[in-house]
Design an enzyme around this catalytic site. Structure first.
Site, PDB file in Angstrom:
ATOM      1  N   LYS A  51       0.807  -1.219   0.000  1.00  0.00           N
ATOM      2  CA  LYS A  51       0.000   0.000   0.000  1.00  0.00           C
ATOM      3  C   LYS A  51       0.843   1.272   0.000  1.00  0.00           C
ATOM      4  O   LYS A  51       0.400   2.322  -0.438  1.00  0.00           O
ATOM      5  CB  LYS A  51      -0.947   0.021   1.204  1.00  0.00           C
ATOM      6  CG  LYS A  51      -2.112  -0.948   1.147  1.00  0.00           C
ATOM      7  CD  LYS A  51      -3.215  -0.439   0.270  1.00  0.00           C
ATOM      8  CE  LYS A  51      -4.580  -1.102   0.488  1.00  0.00           C
ATOM      9  NZ  LYS A  51      -4.622  -2.521   0.733  1.00  0.00           N
ATOM     10  N   SER A 301       0.775  -9.847  -0.740  1.00  0.00           N
ATOM     11  CA  SER A 301       0.520  -8.403  -0.684  1.00  0.00           C
ATOM     12  C   SER A 301       0.884  -7.742   0.633  1.00  0.00           C
ATOM     13  O   SER A 301       1.116  -6.531   0.679  1.00  0.00           O
ATOM     14  CB  SER A 301      -0.947  -8.151  -1.031  1.00  0.00           C
ATOM     15  OG  SER A 301      -1.774  -9.048  -0.310  1.00  0.00           O
TER      16      SER A 301
HETATM   17  C1  LIG Z   1      -5.340  -3.505   0.378  1.00  0.00           C
HETATM   18  C2  LIG Z   1      -4.848  -4.879   0.351  1.00  0.00           C
HETATM   19  C3  LIG Z   1      -5.228  -5.788  -0.657  1.00  0.00           C
HETATM   20  C4  LIG Z   1      -6.224  -5.443  -1.745  1.00  0.00           C
HETATM   21  O1  LIG Z   1      -5.811  -4.372  -2.552  1.00  0.00           O
HETATM   22  P1  LIG Z   1      -6.875  -3.579  -3.443  1.00  0.00           P
HETATM   23  O2  LIG Z   1      -6.071  -2.546  -4.143  1.00  0.00           O
HETATM   24  O3  LIG Z   1      -7.907  -3.003  -2.507  1.00  0.00           O
HETATM   25  O4  LIG Z   1      -7.488  -4.582  -4.360  1.00  0.00           O
HETATM   26  C5  LIG Z   1      -4.664  -7.053  -0.644  1.00  0.00           C
HETATM   27  N1  LIG Z   1      -3.803  -7.444   0.323  1.00  0.00           N
HETATM   28  C6  LIG Z   1      -3.416  -6.601   1.304  1.00  0.00           C
HETATM   29  C7  LIG Z   1      -2.455  -7.096   2.321  1.00  0.00           C
HETATM   30  C8  LIG Z   1      -3.918  -5.299   1.351  1.00  0.00           C
HETATM   31  O5  LIG Z   1      -3.526  -4.466   2.328  1.00  0.00           O
END
Ligand SMILES: *Cc1c(COP(=O)(O)O)cnc(C)c1O
Length: 317
Positions: A51, A301
């Site tokens: 993010k 992510s």
């Molecule tokens: C925000 C987030 C997502 C999803 O991302 P989007 O851009 O909202 O689709 C996935 N994994 C983690 C760890 C996140 O913080």
């Protein structure tokens, strides 16, 4: 909307703020999935998730235009990212969190000198509050996904994957509001359209799945998946058309499959990841992709999980 050029510019702009995260490989995981699996390790990113890429791209450009204050509505990774970037650029931030926000997440935001305002229990209450606070002090509200600069920032993950994993066949990406996958799709499809990009959602938060099936943005009621970063109720107005245009497939995984993948990555690969990230590994382990002997990159992510919650979360497996 912009294109590949905007993502390359974002990459240059945010480079001083972020890590180029490594690619991890596990022969155990590859063997279990009958494919060659690589993990893009954004759980090792600054602030613990990707993010920061979108937040840095957006906040830097607002500051360049004269902004001296930013707000966001998020108890999670976006809130931490905005607070961290604001602190690094030397401006104050206010992060609006739900009244029942997790203490460890609030502490993380405060450690980056973000001011905390608690408001309501739903994003429908928090977002207007964060926008109102921004207006009061001539600041800017930073949205979590539905903004071109946020999408371009997240797309830098895609540029790195193309360079780091030669001859990748498939890239698997978790889908919340769709900012991450929209950016990755733009980066990959405008560079090498033969690489497939597949989204993953929890069965319990299948808003994008339903929207794609219906051909229009479809809202679902509040959900309770353990993948807390994917609990959005609908895809974004900007992100959704990018998915409609480019996405190869979107698969759903159950809570049980997410838990099993989380356990596998922690036990076998010794990586602390959060449930939202485990969805991409879950898609491979549960054979949802229905492919063999491919080079598959799973985007991990984020890694922000309160360790005390892991054991109860996995109970019963
Ligand atoms: C925000 C987030 C997502 C999803 O991302 P989007 O851009 O909202 O689709 C996935 N994994 C983690 C760890 C996140 O913080």
């Amino acid at each position: 909307m912009g294109n590949l050029g905007d993502i390359h510019k974002a990459r240059e702009r945010i480079q001083p703020f972020i890590h180029q995260t490594p690619i991890l490989h596990s022969s155990q995981l590859s063997k279990r999935c009958q494919n060659n699996i690589f993990l893009k390790a954004e759980h090792l990113q600054k602030t613990g998730s990707f993010k920061i890429r979108g937040a840095a791209n957006k906040v830097m450009q607002e500051v360049a235009k004269g902004t001296t204050y930013v707000t966001a509505a998020s108890s999670g990774n976006h809130g931490q990212a905005v607070a961290y970037v604001a602190q690094t650029l030397g401006i104050p931030s206010t992060i609006v969190v739900p009244e029942d926000a997790n203490v460890s997440k609030v502490k993380a935001i405060q450690s980056y000198h973000g001011n905390i305002v608690a408001c309501g229990l739903t994003s429908a209450e928090r977002i207007p509050k964060a926008k109102e606070l921004a207006i009061e002090k001539q600041g800017v509200y930073i949205p979590p996904y539905d903004d071109p600069l946020i999408i371009f920032g997240q797309g830098t993950v895609g540029l790195e994957i193309i360079e780091q994993v030669k001859d990748a066949d498939i890239v698997v990406v978790p889908v919340g509001g769709g900012g991450l996958i929209a950016g990755i799709l733009t980066a990959i499809k405008e560079t090498n359209p033969s690489i497939q990009v597949i989204g993953v959602e929890p069965e319990a938060a299948n808003d994008t799945y339903l929207s794609l099936k219906n051909g229009h943005i479809t809202q679902i009621s509040p959900t309770s998946t353990i993948a807390d970063g994917l609990r959005t109720s609908q895809p974004g107005d900007l992100t959704f058309p990018i998915l409609q245009n480019y996405l190869d497939d979107l698969v759903l995984v159950s809570e049980e499959e997410i838990k099993q993948a989380l356990l596998f990555v922690m036990e076998r690969m010794k990586q602390l990841i959060e449930p939202s990230s485990a969805t991409t590994v879950a898609a491979c382990l549960s054979e949802k992709l229905q492919v063999l002997n491919k080079r598959i990159v799973c985007v991990i992510s984020g890694g922000n999980v309160d360790v005390h919650t892991i054991e109860p979360m996995l109970a019963g497996l």
